[in-house]
Enzyme design. Structure first.
Site, PDB file in Angstrom:
ATOM      1  N   LYS A   6     -11.374 -10.384  -2.626  1.00  0.00           N
ATOM      2  CA  LYS A   6     -12.248 -10.401  -3.801  1.00  0.00           C
ATOM      3  C   LYS A   6     -12.129 -11.767  -4.470  1.00  0.00           C
ATOM      4  CE  LYS A   6      -8.907 -10.333  -7.115  1.00  0.00           C
ATOM      5  NZ  LYS A   6      -8.691 -11.456  -8.071  1.00  0.00           N
ATOM      6  N   ASP A 136      -5.513  -4.025  -9.474  1.00  0.00           N
ATOM      7  CA  ASP A 136      -6.673  -4.501  -8.709  1.00  0.00           C
ATOM      8  C   ASP A 136      -7.082  -3.554  -7.585  1.00  0.00           C
ATOM      9  OD1 ASP A 136      -6.719  -6.696 -10.318  1.00  0.00           O
ATOM     10  OD2 ASP A 136      -6.125  -8.146  -8.782  1.00  0.00           O
TER      11      ASP A 136
END
Length: 253
Positions: A6, A136
């Site tokens: 990401k 996350d």
């Protein structure tokens, strides 16, 4: 199974929670590459859960995810499943690079076990479980390609985005996340101003966000450069920082 990386398009720090963890507003986007790979194989060299990898890491987050599922009551199923199997991790995402590689690996493992063992855990349950491993991870479990993220990373809202083609650089500089955050804490900052900017940024598409100054989009770029002076060149060349670094990007012309 692919565990994708990401990027943080913007990252504003807006305060602390009761644990003194940093609260943030951020835009996460899922990258097509680089990605790690998790592969089940019918090879074993030791009893119990075995992780085989080109990547050496003590207390690997995948092993932590395995033990988390054991504590949730699935120990017998996991032991039986891995009695004659091992898990191979092919590590392609750079470490200490602000790309969430470890979190993505953990999310991928949880989804893989949920499918293979037919645990029937919904995304919400998996996300709740994952919070003890890292905030996350919830983004990777969501399946979103772009999302506004808040809290410590656990509050996620899908965002309809316009993402331009990005040019990436992966400096061979290991930026320690905790050290960069500690350096930020030593600086002068205004959480209220950061909140205002974060509210503006979360409404803009990635294409629009990349028109802002790089240090304005990511509160960690300046402290990252202070700790790792070799990152200065990327700041000067108008690259944007992902997370706490060291990966940087800009829109392709």
């Amino acid at each position: 199974m692919k565990a994708r990386a990401k990027a943080n398009i913007f990252l504003k720090l807006i305060g602390f929670d009761k644990r003194s963890y940093h609260l943030l507003k951020s835009r996460f986007i899922l990258l097509e590459e680089p990605y790690d790979e998790l592969i089940l194989q019918n090879e074993k060299s030791k009893e119990g859960f075995e992780l085989v990898s080109n990547f050496e890491c003590k207390n690997n987050i995948i092993e932590k995810a395995y033990h988390l599922l054991c504590k949730e009551g699935y120990e017998n199923e996991l032991k039986e499943f891995f009695k004659d199997k091992s898990l191979k991790l092919i590590k392609n995402i750079p470490v200490c690079a602000g790309l969430g590689g470890g979190s993505s690996d953990a999310a991928c493992f949880l989804m893989l076990m949920n499918k293979e063992l037919n645990l029937k855990l919904c995304k919400e349950k998996l996300s709740t479980l994952s919070l003890s491993l890292g905030s996350d991870i919830a983004f990777f479990l969501s399946g979103f390609k772009s999302a506004n993220v808040e809290g410590c990373g656990e509050i996620i809202e899908e965002f309809e985005d316009e993402i331009p083609k990005l040019q990436w650089e992966f400096p061979k500089i290991a930026c320690e996340t905790s050290a960069v955050y500690q350096q930020f804490d030593k600086s002068v900052f205004d959480f209220e101003q950061n909140k205002k900017e974060g509210k503006i940024f979360e409404k803009l598409k990635t294409k629009e966000l990349l028109e802002y100054k790089n240090t304005k989009l990511n509160d960690l770029f300046t402290p990252c450069v202070a700790l790792y002076p070799k990152m200065q060149i990327f700041l000067e060349k108008n690259f944007f920082l992902s997370g706490s670094g060291s990966s940087v990007f800009k829109a392709c012309k």
